[in-house]
Design a protein around this motif. Structure first.
Motif, short mmCIF file in Angstrom:
data_model
loop_
_atom_site.label_atom_id
_atom_site.label_comp_id
_atom_site.label_asym_id
_atom_site.label_seq_id
_atom_site.Cartn_x
_atom_site.Cartn_y
_atom_site.Cartn_z
N HIS A 56 0.80 -1.15 0.09
CA HIS A 56 0.10 -0.14 0.12
C HIS A 56 0.90 1.18 -0.18
CE1 HIS A 56 -3.55 -2.36 0.45
NE2 HIS A 56 -3.13 -2.87 1.65
N VAL A 57 1.77 1.28 0.74
CA VAL A 57 2.80 2.43 0.86
C VAL A 57 3.51 2.31 -0.68
CG1 VAL A 57 4.88 3.28 1.81
CG2 VAL A 57 3.17 2.06 3.20
N ALA A 58 3.95 1.39 -1.03
CA ALA A 58 4.53 1.20 -2.44
C ALA A 58 3.63 2.00 -3.52
CB ALA A 58 4.91 0.04 -2.88
N ARG A 59 2.42 1.60 -3.38
CA ARG A 59 1.37 2.37 -4.39
C ARG A 59 1.34 3.83 -4.17
NH1 ARG A 59 -3.36 0.12 -7.02
NH2 ARG A 59 -3.16 -1.56 -5.77
N LYS A 60 1.33 4.42 -3.13
CA LYS A 60 1.35 5.70 -2.61
C LYS A 60 2.79 6.36 -3.11
CE LYS A 60 1.92 9.81 -0.36
NZ LYS A 60 3.34 10.66 -0.34
N ILE A 61 3.76 5.80 -3.01
CA ILE A 61 5.08 6.27 -3.35
C ILE A 61 5.05 6.42 -5.01
CG2 ILE A 61 7.61 5.84 -3.66
CD1 ILE A 61 7.36 4.57 -0.71
N ALA A 62 4.71 5.47 -5.52
CA ALA A 62 4.75 5.44 -7.11
C ALA A 62 3.65 6.67 -7.66
CB ALA A 62 4.00 4.18 -7.69
N ALA A 63 2.65 6.92 -6.88
CA ALA A 63 1.72 8.13 -7.30
C ALA A 63 2.34 9.35 -7.09
CB ALA A 63 0.44 7.99 -6.51
N THR A 64 3.21 9.43 -5.98
CA THR A 64 3.81 10.76 -5.57
C THR A 64 4.85 11.04 -6.75
OG1 THR A 64 3.33 10.49 -3.20
CG2 THR A 64 5.06 11.92 -3.79
N LEU A 65 5.63 9.85 -6.98
CA LEU A 65 6.61 10.09 -7.92
C LEU A 65 6.07 10.61 -9.29
CD1 LEU A 65 8.81 6.98 -7.13
CD2 LEU A 65 9.75 9.27 -7.11
N SER A 67 3.28 12.20 -9.99
CA SER A 67 2.77 13.49 -9.94
C SER A 67 3.99 14.42 -9.82
CB SER A 67 1.63 13.59 -8.80
OG SER A 67 2.40 13.49 -7.57
N THR A 68 5.25 14.11 -9.55
CA THR A 68 6.15 15.21 -9.28
C THR A 68 7.30 15.04 -10.24
OG1 THR A 68 7.18 13.84 -7.71
CG2 THR A 68 5.83 15.50 -6.71
N GLY A 69 6.99 14.40 -11.47
CA GLY A 69 7.76 14.67 -12.74
C GLY A 69 8.70 13.41 -12.89
N THR A 70 8.55 12.46 -12.06
CA THR A 70 9.22 10.87 -12.37
C THR A 70 8.42 10.12 -12.59
OG1 THR A 70 11.03 11.71 -10.46
CG2 THR A 70 10.94 9.39 -11.14
N PRO A 71 8.36 9.58 -13.81
CA PRO A 71 7.41 8.53 -14.38
C PRO A 71 7.39 7.30 -13.40
CG PRO A 71 8.41 9.66 -16.27
CD PRO A 71 9.21 10.09 -15.03
N ALA A 72 6.41 6.79 -12.96
CA ALA A 72 6.37 5.66 -11.95
C ALA A 72 5.33 4.93 -12.11
CB ALA A 72 6.71 6.15 -10.69
N LEU A 73 5.24 3.62 -11.77
CA LEU A 73 4.24 2.76 -11.49
C LEU A 73 4.33 1.80 -10.35
CD1 LEU A 73 4.05 -0.08 -14.29
CD2 LEU A 73 5.94 1.51 -13.98
N TRP A 74 3.18 1.34 -10.15
CA TRP A 74 3.29 0.15 -8.80
C TRP A 74 2.77 -1.14 -9.57
CZ3 TRP A 74 -0.90 -2.74 -6.92
CH2 TRP A 74 -0.48 -3.57 -5.71
N VAL A 75 3.59 -2.19 -9.34
CA VAL A 75 3.60 -3.57 -9.76
C VAL A 75 3.25 -4.43 -8.35
CG1 VAL A 75 4.51 -5.55 -11.00
CG2 VAL A 75 4.90 -3.12 -11.78
N HIS A 76 2.20 -5.19 -8.48
CA HIS A 76 1.78 -6.04 -7.47
C HIS A 76 2.86 -7.51 -7.47
CE1 HIS A 76 0.10 -9.10 -4.69
NE2 HIS A 76 -0.85 -8.16 -4.25
N PRO A 77 3.69 -7.66 -6.32
CA PRO A 77 4.64 -8.85 -6.64
C PRO A 77 4.12 -10.00 -6.88
CG PRO A 77 4.43 -7.97 -4.35
CD PRO A 77 3.63 -7.03 -5.02
N MET A 162 7.08 5.56 4.06
CA MET A 162 6.28 6.45 3.47
C MET A 162 7.06 7.69 3.34
SD MET A 162 3.03 6.88 2.20
CE MET A 162 1.77 6.28 3.14
N ALA A 163 7.45 8.17 4.25
CA ALA A 163 8.45 9.44 4.61
C ALA A 163 9.75 9.37 3.71
CB ALA A 163 8.77 9.75 6.06
N LEU A 164 10.15 8.13 3.53
CA LEU A 164 11.45 8.02 2.72
C LEU A 164 10.96 8.14 1.33
CD1 LEU A 164 14.49 7.58 3.19
CD2 LEU A 164 14.14 5.02 2.98
N GLY A 165 9.88 7.56 1.02
CA GLY A 165 9.52 7.63 -0.47
C GLY A 165 9.22 9.06 -0.87
N ASP A 166 8.66 9.85 0.18
CA ASP A 166 8.24 11.28 0.00
C ASP A 166 9.83 11.95 -0.35
OD1 ASP A 166 5.59 10.98 0.08
OD2 ASP A 166 5.69 11.84 2.10
#
Length: 319
Positions: A56-65, A67-77, A162-166
């Motif tokens: 769940h945290v990974a999904r949020k980190i991908a969304a933050t990346l 939305s701030t200019g780093t193309p990203a996506l979340w993949v379920h392992p 979460m904070a480290l992802g931010d």
């Protein structure tokens, strides 16, 4: 008494998590810089993955990346092991989150990244875990206790992730010089999008502009004001620059029997307040509110290219 007890629990949880974040910040080292450098060099996307709460945290980190200019996506392992590994390309990088560092479901993604030399950043608590050892850069979380009294439910650990992802996202944002204009491209909707509207998107221009030459009479200036319906007229000199503005208030202040025949320049407000083309609409609204005016000319090198009315801002939801 129950309420007091609940507040005490909440306070304890927040203090534990806050202390963990302080420890996390204090423990940052060259590894964080290497991770940012690695992510900044890739030409593909950042793939973020994790299982359970880490997922769940990974999904949020991908969304933050993203939305701030780093193309990203979340993949379920788990899904990755059944075909979604195809979503990870050779130009990508992987960020894998696991509290223990030995999450079984991550094994296939880690192996895939190593096989195809896809950069791997691991975020985990355990330095000697399989994830940390296989990662190109391992970001190790401090051994702060979970806020759960049983020490089992992921609480403090997921907060740190979460904070480290931010921190990674913002470091990449600043490294790229990501601007408010770039931000708006990814956030066109909602209040955030409205806050980032620029005056050029709302202003009236071309034939709608209430403009007249500096040497006209007041009676002719009034005709322009009436035709354009902005309650003002801008007077331009021979060089096309805005020399002054006449408003309804100026006319009332100079009212006398000879007013209509007077030169318009004699009643204008010289060097009126204007706004630049690159300004946000919110800045224009702030100026109009502060000066108790309803319109602002938009200028480029002193030449009027548009006009924005306070109603334009309000209709667009700028506040």
């Amino acid at each position: 008494m129950l309420l007091d007890g609940d507040i005490a629990v909440a306070g304890r949880v927040l203090r534990l998590e806050a202390e963990a974040l302080i420890d996390l910040a204090a423990g940052l080292d060259a590894g964080f810089g290497r991770a940012v450098g690695l992510l900044g060099r890739i030409t593909g996307r950042v793939v973020v993955t994790g299982m359970g709460k880490s997922g769940h945290v990974a999904r949020k980190i991908a969304a933050t990346l993203a939305s701030t200019g780093t193309p990203a996506l979340w993949v379920h392992p788990g899904e990755a092991s059944h075909g979604d590994l195809g979503m990870i390309a050779k130009d990508d990088a992987v960020i894998a989150l696991s509290n223990s560092g030995d999450t079984a479901e991550l094994a296939d993604i880690v192996a895939y990244a190593k096989r195809f030399r896809i950069p791997l950043i691991g975020i985990t608590r355990r330095t000697h875990s399989s994830l940390a050892e296989q990662s190109d850069v391992a970001l190790i979380l401090p051994a702060s206790p979970e806020a759960c009294p049983l020490g089992l439910a992921p609480t403090t650990s997921t907060t740190m992730m979460m904070a480290l992802g931010d921190a990674l996202a913002v470091a990449l944002l600043e490294r790229r010089g990501f601007s408010a204009a770039d931000f708006k491209v990814f956030h066109p909707g909602g209040q955030l999008g409205r806050q980032l509207l620029r005056v050029t998107e709302l202003m009236h221009k071309g034939a709608d502009l209430p403009l007249a030459p500096l040497d006209i009479r007041v009676c002719d200036a009034i005709l322009v004001m009436t035709a354009k319906s902005f309650g003002c007229v801008g007077l331009t000199g021979p060089d096309g620059r805005l020399a002054g503005i006449i408003t309804d208030g100026d006319l009332r202040r100079h009212m006398n029997p000879d007013l209509l025949g007077r030169p318009a320049a004699s009643v204008m407000t010289a060097d009126p307040k204007t706004i630049r083309t690159s300004a946000l609409a919110g800045e224009a609204l702030g100026i109009m509110n502060a000066m108790a005016i309803t319109s602002l000319f938009v200028t480029d090198d002193g030449r009027p290219v548009g006009i924005i009315h306070i109603h334009d801002c309000l209709r667009a939801g700028v506040a």
